[in-house]
Design a protein around this motif. Sequence first.
Motif, PDB file in Angstrom:
ATOM      1  N   HIS A   1       0.820  -1.262  -0.004  1.00  0.00           N
ATOM      2  CA  HIS A   1       0.007  -0.019  -0.074  1.00  0.00           C
ATOM      3  C   HIS A   1       0.892   1.301   0.104  1.00  0.00           C
ATOM      4  N   LEU A   2       1.882   1.249   0.812  1.00  0.00           N
ATOM      5  CA  LEU A   2       2.779   2.304   0.963  1.00  0.00           C
ATOM      6  C   LEU A   2       3.298   2.478  -0.542  1.00  0.00           C
ATOM      7  N   SER A   3       4.009   1.546  -1.397  1.00  0.00           N
ATOM      8  CA  SER A   3       4.449   1.752  -2.645  1.00  0.00           C
ATOM      9  C   SER A   3       3.472   2.382  -3.718  1.00  0.00           C
ATOM     10  N   LYS A   4       2.224   1.911  -3.672  1.00  0.00           N
ATOM     11  CA  LYS A   4       1.182   2.425  -4.428  1.00  0.00           C
ATOM     12  C   LYS A   4       0.988   4.005  -3.758  1.00  0.00           C
ATOM     13  N   TRP A   5       1.083   4.468  -2.712  1.00  0.00           N
ATOM     14  CA  TRP A   5       0.744   5.685  -2.222  1.00  0.00           C
ATOM     15  C   TRP A   5       1.842   6.575  -2.682  1.00  0.00           C
ATOM     16  N   LEU A   6       3.116   5.939  -2.652  1.00  0.00           N
ATOM     17  CA  LEU A   6       4.120   6.876  -2.983  1.00  0.00           C
ATOM     18  C   LEU A   6       4.182   6.927  -4.310  1.00  0.00           C
ATOM     19  N   ARG A   7       3.633   6.053  -5.298  1.00  0.00           N
ATOM     20  CA  ARG A   7       3.457   6.499  -6.750  1.00  0.00           C
ATOM     21  C   ARG A   7       2.555   7.375  -7.120  1.00  0.00           C
ATOM     22  N   ASP A   8       1.329   7.348  -6.306  1.00  0.00           N
ATOM     23  CA  ASP A   8       0.221   8.159  -6.647  1.00  0.00           C
ATOM     24  C   ASP A   8       0.344   9.467  -6.094  1.00  0.00           C
ATOM     25  N   ASN A   9       1.234   9.919  -5.013  1.00  0.00           N
ATOM     26  CA  ASN A   9       1.503  11.023  -4.204  1.00  0.00           C
ATOM     27  C   ASN A   9       2.875  11.508  -4.340  1.00  0.00           C
ATOM     28  N   PRO A  10       3.208  11.959  -5.535  1.00  0.00           N
ATOM     29  CA  PRO A  10       4.608  12.418  -5.695  1.00  0.00           C
ATOM     30  C   PRO A  10       5.053  13.543  -5.059  1.00  0.00           C
ATOM     31  N   LYS A  11       6.147  13.886  -4.700  1.00  0.00           N
ATOM     32  CA  LYS A  11       6.782  14.902  -3.877  1.00  0.00           C
ATOM     33  C   LYS A  11       6.665  16.033  -4.835  1.00  0.00           C
ATOM     34  N   TYR A  12       6.136  17.254  -4.112  1.00  0.00           N
ATOM     35  CA  TYR A  12       5.813  18.483  -5.112  1.00  0.00           C
ATOM     36  C   TYR A  12       6.869  19.531  -4.573  1.00  0.00           C
ATOM     37  N   ASP A  13       8.058  19.508  -5.285  1.00  0.00           N
ATOM     38  CA  ASP A  13       9.135  19.938  -4.712  1.00  0.00           C
ATOM     39  C   ASP A  13       9.426  21.590  -5.382  1.00  0.00           C
ATOM     40  N   THR A  14       8.123  21.992  -6.300  1.00  0.00           N
ATOM     41  CA  THR A  14       8.241  23.260  -6.714  1.00  0.00           C
ATOM     42  C   THR A  14       8.617  24.167  -5.638  1.00  0.00           C
ATOM     43  N   THR A  15       9.590  25.535  -5.849  1.00  0.00           N
ATOM     44  CA  THR A  15       9.800  26.444  -5.089  1.00  0.00           C
ATOM     45  C   THR A  15       9.107  27.627  -5.275  1.00  0.00           C
ATOM     46  N   VAL A  16       8.461  28.319  -4.610  1.00  0.00           N
ATOM     47  CA  VAL A  16       8.015  29.714  -4.781  1.00  0.00           C
ATOM     48  C   VAL A  16       8.886  30.723  -4.425  1.00  0.00           C
ATOM     49  N   THR A  17       9.327  31.693  -5.010  1.00  0.00           N
ATOM     50  CA  THR A  17      10.174  32.749  -4.483  1.00  0.00           C
ATOM     51  C   THR A  17       9.700  33.738  -4.445  1.00  0.00           C
ATOM     52  N   LEU A  18       9.981  34.823  -3.764  1.00  0.00           N
ATOM     53  CA  LEU A  18       9.706  36.412  -3.720  1.00  0.00           C
ATOM     54  C   LEU A  18       9.551  36.868  -4.873  1.00  0.00           C
ATOM     55  N   GLN A  19      10.567  36.512  -5.834  1.00  0.00           N
ATOM     56  CA  GLN A  19      10.536  37.196  -7.245  1.00  0.00           C
ATOM     57  C   GLN A  19       9.467  36.922  -7.957  1.00  0.00           C
ATOM     58  N   GLN A  20       9.030  35.653  -7.697  1.00  0.00           N
ATOM     59  CA  GLN A  20       7.663  34.885  -8.542  1.00  0.00           C
ATOM     60  C   GLN A  20       6.477  35.571  -7.969  1.00  0.00           C
ATOM     61  N   LEU A  21       6.542  35.883  -6.678  1.00  0.00           N
ATOM     62  CA  LEU A  21       5.350  36.620  -6.263  1.00  0.00           C
ATOM     63  C   LEU A  21       5.197  38.140  -6.869  1.00  0.00           C
ATOM     64  N   GLN A  22       6.419  38.792  -7.266  1.00  0.00           N
ATOM     65  CA  GLN A  22       6.574  40.177  -7.681  1.00  0.00           C
ATOM     66  C   GLN A  22       6.359  40.175  -9.228  1.00  0.00           C
ATOM     67  N   GLU A  23       6.001  38.978 -10.032  1.00  0.00           N
ATOM     68  CA  GLU A  23       5.542  39.170 -11.275  1.00  0.00           C
ATOM     69  C   GLU A  23       4.330  39.587 -11.692  1.00  0.00           C
ATOM     70  N   GLU A  24       4.184  40.294 -12.720  1.00  0.00           N
ATOM     71  CA  GLU A  24       2.795  40.603 -13.184  1.00  0.00           C
ATOM     72  C   GLU A  24       1.940  39.401 -13.382  1.00  0.00           C
ATOM     73  N   PRO A  25       0.502  39.759 -13.071  1.00  0.00           N
ATOM     74  CA  PRO A  25      -0.257  38.777 -13.007  1.00  0.00           C
ATOM     75  C   PRO A  25      -1.081  38.713 -14.457  1.00  0.00           C
ATOM     76  N   PRO A  26      -1.836  37.689 -14.924  1.00  0.00           N
ATOM     77  CA  PRO A  26      -2.715  37.785 -15.970  1.00  0.00           C
ATOM     78  C   PRO A  26      -3.937  38.564 -15.780  1.00  0.00           C
ATOM     79  N   THR A  27      -4.603  38.794 -16.702  1.00  0.00           N
ATOM     80  CA  THR A  27      -5.932  39.583 -16.360  1.00  0.00           C
ATOM     81  C   THR A  27      -6.717  38.471 -15.684  1.00  0.00           C
ATOM     82  N   ILE A  28      -7.666  38.983 -14.990  1.00  0.00           N
ATOM     83  CA  ILE A  28      -9.026  38.244 -14.240  1.00  0.00           C
ATOM     84  C   ILE A  28      -9.461  37.238 -15.070  1.00  0.00           C
TER      85      ILE A  28
END
Length: 800
Positions: A747-774
């Motif tokens: 069950h653990l092996s299947k869980w690790l396969r279905d729930n991969p690590k979400y290692d994306t890093t959000v930086t302060l520079q990313q938060l300061q980018e211009e957003p798309p229109t609503i």
Amino acid sequence: MMTESLHSESGVDRQNIMRLRINRIALVQELRTEHIINHLLQTGVLSEFDRERIDRGTTPADKARRLVDIVTTKTHVPDWYNIFRQSILSPEGANAETKKRYRSLVEFLDNTVIHRPVSQSSKFSGSSTASMKLPHYEPLPEISDQQKGRTRAEGHNYTKKRMEEELMMEKGARDNAPERDDKGVVSRDKPPTTMTLVKGFFQQWVATPDNFRSLLQIPEDQFRALETSQDKFDKAQLEQERLVFEKIRKLEMVAVLARRKQLPEGFELCMCEAVHDVLFDTKNHHMYFKYLRMLERSDVDLLLDIVQSFGSVLEGMDVTRVGSDTTQSAIKLGFALMDFLGKYGYFQQAEGIMTILLAVLNLSHNVDSWITKYKGFVKLMHFRNMNYDFRKVQNAYGLVTEMEWQISMMSFGQDILDKTPFYVEMSTLMLEYGSATSAFGWAQKAIKSMNQESPADVVNALCAGVMAYCARWNIKRAETLAIQAVQQARHHFGTSHPLYVKALLHFSHFSSKFKQDRQALEIAKYTLRTAQKTYGCEMIDVALAHRAVCAALMVIQDFEDLAYYHHATEALRIARAQLPDQYHGMMAMFLHTSASALQWKARHSSKEAQELTLKQAEIEAKQALLIASSTYGEISLRTAQMCQLLGEIYPKMDQFQQAEEMLKRSVLYMKLCQPENSFFLMLANATLGTFYKVMDKPREAVHFLQQVVNAPDCGVYLKWVHVCFDTLIATLQSLNRNKESDQCQIHLSKWLRDNPKYDTTVTLQQLQEEPPTIEKFKDEFNVWEKKGKAIMSMLKKAKD
């Protein structure tokens, strides 16, 4: 049906207020607050928050002065004056001589004759615009170069000489101000330098009081930091800060004239231009807060003066003519005042203004008045949500739906209402009550209905979405909303606005729950710096920012120094100073964070200090539990979370029986108020299962850990769930249940396969980018919904 009672300050109330003000010096000199305060508390004239404000007085006279000033704001309490009068006649613990002096005080009050003043509104409400015009005044004489030279210094700062001349304090002005019949009005031809121009329906020069000294001071540290910054938003803030300082100084002067009864005849404080300049400066409301704090430290409450003045104006106005320009202007002013009060945290006073406005709006039965009432009721929901008064939020919800039904009865009714703020408030309410699914549904409605024309509603809807998606552990979508909220707030409001701070706080909430990395800590620290720069004083958002930094430090287990503990104690200290009382619903979260920090502090303390530290953690956790149960109810998500906290503290104090009892209660409450697939229930089961494993009760541990590993997946790897798998496998092996252990490993092996690590890093520079229109963001965010509709449309066509 409307269940809210409507109240507006009556003429009798104003006369009683004037009676107290005329006899104020005698009351302050003779009264002792301990003789009457209990009676005023028991009868509901004063609250515990009022009592704390009174107790801050440094002398008996100072306390009496605070009490008298507060009592004059209690006109919403039925028979408030007679209750106050009776408390003086029946003092508690006073000797015979004191009682005799008190009876004389009451005689002075009873024998004070009050003449009804002519209000500005009654004088002008029936007049045409042309009749209000006065003869044109000639321009003022030129100011000499010598006078001009005193106003500037490096970076436009005031020099010390100017500070000595103009930034002074009004000590004793309210007690010692003389009564003046001539209103201090002088000739318009050549006004002397000690004159103040008062503007309202017309303008007039009045003499500046000789003993007036301003209580306001320039926040030099904040101004200096903004001047040295190279950020364009900081430069823009500095420019606005200078304008704000000039506006609040004008308002201070006009308010002093109003308190001393030196305004020209026909003027009311709330109708003066100085008040309008502040209230209608909506984007910069937060910049005035620090100056209001300065005045409050000297027992001057400008907002209460304006509230009383507004009630007086509306009472004297011919409100039957709801469609008249005068009445519409008063309604517009009332909403601006209500917004300012709400942002400042004066929720009770904001509700009082709403009650006054309803009395006017109820006289009209056209659709414009209905829409205004609808918006007012939604604001009422917002104020009560912010004040953690959730039972009353439900009452306001009833008023909103009743008004919405009336409007919808018209053929075009559904097209003229902006429901985004209502959806946001409903999502907030449902989430506080622990109904994550319902909150999620309302948040989705808010996101779908938001539009580019209302950027404040956009940011609020995105923040509501962050909280709702986090509660359902929809991590990727929550991250998208959190990033978008910060970018939209920065784009529309800059980096020195409460909505930007709010968006950052919501991102920090998400990152502390699910990211738990160094970047999350850096963003939390940036949030704290931004909150301090934005307000320039201690506000509840600053406390929340300290709490965010503490949480970020604890989740990455950065305990090298006591920074996490410092931020927890700062958050709690500021919250205690800002919230109305120590049992306010919002206090629970700050106590929870502080108790959690104390746990870690005890773990890294010497053996001698551990016991005292854990005892303090227990005290704060118990107080948090008491507040949560009284605010949300005994069987609620928040109460269960406080029980879980106590269950984590007690084992460290070797109180294992109490720990088991609290953890079991937490799981029981979760089962009663949460669905079976609730992630909050999952976490409670994990905590209790781990406790049983440590206590060497493997069979009990297996039962609760199995409920964790068999729960629905969230699609993203979570470390604590992985730990539960490992603990369960080891526990099953210790019981020689090897077959079950092997199944769990698969069950653990299947869980690790279905729930991969979400290692994306959000930086302060990313938060300061211009957003798309609503619109573009909504299309991308709801892409699966659009695809689903397209498929259903194709199937329908194929069927036809």
